[in-house]
Design an enzyme around this catalytic site. Sequence first.
Site, PDB file in Angstrom:
ATOM      1  N   ASP A  93      -6.743  -5.588   7.320  1.00  0.00           N
ATOM      2  CA  ASP A  93      -6.896  -7.031   7.597  1.00  0.00           C
ATOM      3  C   ASP A  93      -7.362  -7.268   9.031  1.00  0.00           C
ATOM      4  OD1 ASP A  93      -4.138  -5.985   7.930  1.00  0.00           O
ATOM      5  OD2 ASP A  93      -3.762  -7.925   8.865  1.00  0.00           O
ATOM      6  N   ASN A  94      -7.449  -6.208   9.821  1.00  0.00           N
ATOM      7  CA  ASN A  94      -7.938  -6.355  11.188  1.00  0.00           C
ATOM      8  C   ASN A  94      -9.290  -5.667  11.363  1.00  0.00           C
ATOM      9  OD1 ASN A  94      -5.695  -7.825  11.941  1.00  0.00           O
ATOM     10  ND2 ASN A  94      -4.576  -6.043  12.675  1.00  0.00           N
TER      11      ASN A  94
HETATM   12  P1  AMP Z   1      -1.710  -9.601  13.097  1.00  0.00           P
HETATM   13  O1  AMP Z   1      -0.655  -8.612  13.401  1.00  0.00           O
HETATM   14  O2  AMP Z   1      -1.921 -10.618  14.202  1.00  0.00           O
HETATM   15  O3  AMP Z   1      -2.983  -9.022  12.615  1.00  0.00           O
HETATM   16  O4  AMP Z   1      -1.111 -10.502  11.904  1.00  0.00           O
HETATM   17  C1  AMP Z   1      -0.765  -9.969  10.646  1.00  0.00           C
HETATM   18  C2  AMP Z   1      -0.382 -11.101   9.720  1.00  0.00           C
HETATM   19  O5  AMP Z   1       0.761 -11.805  10.219  1.00  0.00           O
HETATM   20  C3  AMP Z   1      -1.454 -12.157   9.531  1.00  0.00           C
HETATM   21  O6  AMP Z   1      -1.372 -12.621   8.201  1.00  0.00           O
HETATM   22  C4  AMP Z   1      -1.045 -13.227  10.506  1.00  0.00           C
HETATM   23  O7  AMP Z   1      -1.545 -14.488  10.164  1.00  0.00           O
HETATM   24  C5  AMP Z   1       0.463 -13.189  10.405  1.00  0.00           C
HETATM   25  N1  AMP Z   1       1.125 -13.674  11.632  1.00  0.00           N
HETATM   26  C6  AMP Z   1       1.165 -13.062  12.824  1.00  0.00           C
HETATM   27  N2  AMP Z   1       1.860 -13.783  13.716  1.00  0.00           N
HETATM   28  C7  AMP Z   1       2.267 -14.915  13.080  1.00  0.00           C
HETATM   29  C8  AMP Z   1       3.036 -16.068  13.460  1.00  0.00           C
HETATM   30  N3  AMP Z   1       3.524 -16.231  14.699  1.00  0.00           N
HETATM   31  N4  AMP Z   1       3.238 -17.005  12.522  1.00  0.00           N
HETATM   32  C9  AMP Z   1       2.766 -16.863  11.288  1.00  0.00           C
HETATM   33  N5  AMP Z   1       2.060 -15.807  10.858  1.00  0.00           N
HETATM   34  C10 AMP Z   1       1.802 -14.830  11.737  1.00  0.00           C
HETATM   35 MG    MG Z   2      -4.704  -9.690  12.099  1.00  0.00          MG
END
Ligand code: AMP
Ligand code: MG
Length: 496
Positions: A255-256
């Site tokens: 997803d990244n």
């Molecule tokens: P990431 O680690 O930023 O790539 O995020 C992984 C997943 O977690 C994605 O679906 C993000 O939208 C969700 N996510 C990360 N941080 C938050 C937050 N503070 N509130 C809601 N969803 C989050």
């Molecule tokens: Mg992400």
Amino acid sequence: MFPTFTLRYARLPSRFFERFDPVPVPSPTLVAFNRPLAEELGFDLEAFDESLATELFSGNRLPEGVEPLAMAYAGHQFGNFVPRLGDGRAVLLGEVTDRKGRVRDIQLKGGGRTPFSRGGDGRAPLGPVLREYLVSEAMHAMGIPATRALAAVTTGERVMRRVPEPGAVLTRVAASHIRVGTFQYFAARGDVDGLRALADHVMERHYPELADTEHLNRPEGERYLALLEAIQKRQARLIAKWMGVGFIHGVMNTDNMTVSGETIDFGPCAFMESYDPRTVFSSIDEGGRYAYGNQPGIGQWNLARLAETLLPLIDEDQEQAIARATQLLESYSAHFEAEKHWVMRAKLGLAREEEGDGELIDSLLEAMQTGRADFTLTFRQLSDVAASPESEPALLELFERPEVMQAWLGQWRERLTRESVGLDAIAARMRESNPRYIPRNHRVQEALEAADRGDFAPFETLRQILARPFDDQPGREEYSLPAAPTERVFRTFCGT
Ligand code: AMP
Ligand code: MG
């Protein structure tokens, strides 16, 4: 003041996203604004009005005509499949067409709790927002495809993490926010029509050469295989570029990983200092899955997950589809090696291609590893040494075992005699491939800590320095240096 928005993603089938308006914040303050990028995007800077900009970049006021949304996606996180992730705190406002005619997404990261937020608060702390700002802009300045940072706003609210932190919103600009995980979302639901609509959208937007008539006349399956190949090539090139600057993404979950070939999501990312392919910084990467040296292989693993989603579009006969996709994926390593070879040869000042170049590169990396030499400075000093042998002591000082490096220098000098240009030209060309300034982890940390206390001066200084990574900047030498033992950063936190 804002350019005109188009609604491309919002016009895809409604199951691709959830409509969602950003949740207003109590007391927004604009703490960073990227004027050159705004200019490029077609903002009217003559009419720039700070209070209006603050309202827009906080999500408190919407530009005309937008239908904001949170995108649906799935993803493999550290190898485990999660069928529904989606934008848990990012809100896509829509797309604008920039001054060069390119379509770009504008998204507010930290825009509030969306239908995909699960347990999260939908907000972002200031530290991670500024880290993404600094690192994504630095990547861009180094010529590495990356999402961009247009603005950062503090919200006047505290967000609760390990300790309460100032809340912030980042305005992110991307070629698109479509990820490998977006494809996985539809595949996991057996939604072949959704997959086809998504693949066609990606072709039109990022690979228009595949949507021209020549390709349109080919059997449909060929076109989707060609799409996979095109994405694979861009990812191979991107990861080779990361390797060339010592960048460690830190969370290369599917997803990244974008399908446009831009670096996205600068969570626990960091730059390697002393060279060691096993380097890991992310506090959540306990097994070292996303270590520096593992990134090319993980790229391939992620592409294999993308390939799986495309199978039903490639051939109705599943065995056939698997055979064709597998054959394509097998070409990744050769692509990646060719890209990396290109990147590394440029770093050594080699424009001509020679049989022994690979060995010359590998033996330098070995000398750096045994000598614990700083990756960035080694290459930069090498650029100086090319034209001025008197710089040699400064280079050798970076090595714990200078004799190994000294021997290598002899081989390299001999190799340079077979280049078609002189040493001054070689040195000049090397300085364009070897940055003097990278976002050193301790400098980034220092800037974020000051910002948390309300002092944005270190952030500003760093952002100015990193905008010109290849220029010598007299008086700012200390920003090019690795951390002293007491300043060293061993772990970076996702800060989500
Ligand atoms: P990431 O680690 O930023 O790539 O995020 C992984 C997943 O977690 C994605 O679906 C993000 O939208 C969700 N996510 C990360 N941080 C938050 C937050 N503070 N509130 C809601 N969803 C989050
Ligand atoms: Mg992400």
